[in-house]
Design a protein around this motif. Structure first.
Motif, short mmCIF file in Angstrom:
data_model
loop_
_atom_site.label_atom_id
_atom_site.label_comp_id
_atom_site.label_asym_id
_atom_site.label_seq_id
_atom_site.Cartn_x
_atom_site.Cartn_y
_atom_site.Cartn_z
N LYS A 132 0.68 -1.20 -0.05
CA LYS A 132 -0.32 0.11 -0.05
C LYS A 132 0.90 1.24 -0.39
O LYS A 132 0.60 2.56 -0.79
CB LYS A 132 -0.92 0.11 1.55
N GLN A 133 2.28 0.65 0.31
CA GLN A 133 2.64 1.83 0.97
C GLN A 133 3.92 2.01 -0.43
O GLN A 133 5.27 2.99 -1.44
CB GLN A 133 4.06 2.09 1.67
N GLY A 134 3.16 1.43 -1.35
CA GLY A 134 4.73 1.19 -3.09
C GLY A 134 5.68 0.98 -3.00
O GLY A 134 6.38 0.71 -4.03
N VAL A 135 5.40 0.13 -2.22
CA VAL A 135 7.11 -1.26 -1.95
C VAL A 135 6.81 -2.44 -2.89
O VAL A 135 6.35 -3.13 -1.96
CB VAL A 135 8.12 -1.00 -0.13
N ALA A 136 7.57 -2.98 -3.47
CA ALA A 136 8.30 -3.90 -4.45
C ALA A 136 8.03 -5.15 -2.83
O ALA A 136 9.12 -5.00 -2.54
CB ALA A 136 8.92 -3.46 -5.22
N VAL A 137 7.17 -5.58 -3.09
CA VAL A 137 7.12 -7.14 -2.38
C VAL A 137 7.01 -8.59 -2.94
O VAL A 137 6.18 -8.10 -3.55
CB VAL A 137 5.93 -6.67 -0.98
N GLU A 138 7.56 -9.79 -2.72
CA GLU A 138 7.29 -11.02 -2.36
C GLU A 138 6.93 -11.64 -1.45
O GLU A 138 7.66 -11.31 -0.42
CB GLU A 138 8.47 -11.69 -3.75
N MET A 139 5.96 -11.39 -1.60
CA MET A 139 5.31 -13.18 -0.38
C MET A 139 5.19 -14.37 -0.91
O MET A 139 4.21 -14.30 -2.01
CB MET A 139 4.04 -12.58 0.27
N ARG A 140 5.69 -15.39 -0.07
CA ARG A 140 5.25 -16.97 -1.17
C ARG A 140 5.29 -17.40 0.60
O ARG A 140 5.51 -17.24 1.86
CB ARG A 140 7.09 -17.42 -1.00
N GLU A 141 3.95 -18.34 0.46
CA GLU A 141 3.55 -19.48 1.70
C GLU A 141 4.34 -20.69 0.65
O GLU A 141 3.06 -20.89 0.46
CB GLU A 141 1.83 -19.26 1.41
N LEU A 142 4.57 -21.33 1.89
CA LEU A 142 4.99 -22.44 1.43
C LEU A 142 3.33 -23.80 2.36
O LEU A 142 3.31 -23.06 3.81
CB LEU A 142 6.14 -22.63 1.51
#
Length: 409
Positions: free
Chosen positions: A367-377
């Motif tokens: 929401k703040q414009g940060v590039a994020v990669e989220m992975r749930e194993l």
């Protein structure tokens, strides 16, 4: 006319029991029954707990054993089924039939877990090593290329283990500074040796660091972040010596180390932390949190698997006593626009770093414009990478490598 020999064996009459089995058969039947019952009970607890973590006790051991050793658990359940079938054939028909069916279902359930994890590994682009799944059950016996002292705060030497790629003339590699897990108060940098060596073998320099650990009378909320600042600065200053591109050095960690790394990286970017001595290093190129605690006050409130004790040792007290300290050391407190690119990895069965808290931080960053990669194993609990050869560990290493190499581009 002949008379039948009265001593000859006559057919058993209907309803009349046949001859009693011999002693050896009875012993074998009893032993098979007892052992099959025990193995089947464990298999049911593990497999059922892996699928339904809300079950008391079984929901604790199930995600750990079922998630990290699904194929071993399948073999375990298969042995139980074989023993039950043996007892069934030896005369324990009803009991043997039930335990055989239950154990067989557990075998199938464990194989389904392994199949789901296998598919997730393939989707992540893992070059899957089936041999490691069965043979690498702990940390591999590897050593760093070198161990150096990067700082000595208050006279306490802090060391870094460097795992380095093969040098290529004219080529500089990306690097990552990694902080170990341990609830802020235990373990050390050697826990990262498997990940460190594997990343180095695939072209990323790894610097696994120690930091000052908390104790009952030794809070380190204001010390451990400084140690990571010092470690990052040391790697940046020595980039040339190790063939590292100083502009592509990341900061990350596992569990409490991930909390510490994210908090330190974001505060460096926001200008709310400086080096205790010398020049404050540049913020890292990117940030990694493997199953991190995102809010230390929440860790205290939920008190799962020792998180309250860890939070109190780290901060020196409760959130009511030191609300400012808890805010300062929590990554959620530093969410701002412009933060470094971030990778968040968590298991979907994690109880202490719940997936919704980790993904919640990721959404706040987005929401703040940060590039994020989220992975749930899938079917992965906390510290899913402790078993080096497990499919979740192999998958997480590939995810980390791809993130670091993409950052290099």
């Amino acid at each position: 006319m002949t008379t039948p020999d009265s001593s000859a064996a006559s057919p058993a009459r209907p309803g009349r029991p046949g001859p009693r089995p011999g002693r050896a058969v009875r012993v074998l039947r009893a032993a098979s029954a007892v052992l099959a019952s025990f193995l089947a009970f464990l298999a049911v607890a593990v497999v059922l707990g892996a699928y339904v973590p809300s079950i008391p006790k079984a929901g604790i051991i199930g995600p750990v054993l079922g998630g990290q050793y699904p194929f071993h658990m399948a073999l375990f359940a298969l042995v139980a089924a074989g023993l039950a079938a043996l007892a069934w054939r030896a005369g324990l028909v009803r009991w043997g039939r039930v335990v055989t069916v239950v154990s067989t279902l557990c075998t199938v359930g464990a194989l389904v877990i392994g199949g789901i994890q296998f598919q997730a590994a393939r989707e992540a682009g893992v070059d899957i090593s089936v041999g490691e799944v069965f043979t690498e059950l702990g940390y591999p016996a590897v050593k760093p290329d070198t161990t150096e002292t990067f700082a000595s705060p208050e006279g306490e030497p802090l060391q870094v283990d460097a795992y380095l790629p093969a040098k290529e003339p004219g080529k500089r590699t990306p690097a990552v500074v990694l902080a170990h897990a341990g609830g802020f108060h235990t373990f050390d940098k050697s826990d990262l040796r498997g990940t460190g060596r594997w990343l180095a073998d695939h072209g990323v320099a790894v610097f696994a660091v120690d930091y000052r650990l908390a104790g009952p009378d030794r809070p380190t909320w204001d010390k451990a972040p400084q140690d990571l600042v010092s470690a990052l600065g040391w790697v940046q200053r020595n980039a040339d010596a190790y063939g590292v591109d100083a502009a592509r050095i990341s900061l990350g960690g596992m569990s409490a180390g991930g909390t510490l790394a994210m908090n330190t990286a974001y505060r460096l970017h926001n200008g709310t932390i400086q080096a205790a001595e010398g020049v404050t290093p540049a913020p890292p190129a990117s940030v990694i949190g493997f199953y991190p605690g995102t809010d230390v006050a929440q860790m205290w409130e939920e008190d799962v698997a020792g998180t309250r004790e860890a939070a109190e040792m780290y901060t020196g007290g409760t959130p009511q006593q030191y609300p400012d300290r808890y805010r300062e050391v929590s990554p959620t407190s530093d969410v701002r626009p412009g933060l470094p690119r971030t990778l968040l990895v968590v298991g979907d069965r994690d109880r202490s770093a719940r997936p919704e808290t980790v993904t919640g931080l990721g959404e706040a960053l987005r929401k703040q414009g940060v590039a994020v990669e989220m992975r749930e194993l899938p079917f992965a609990d906390h510290a899913f990478d402790d078993v080096y050869g497990s499919l979740t560990s192999q998958t997480s290493r590939q995810i980390l490598l791809d993130f670091l190499l993409a950052d290099a581009r």
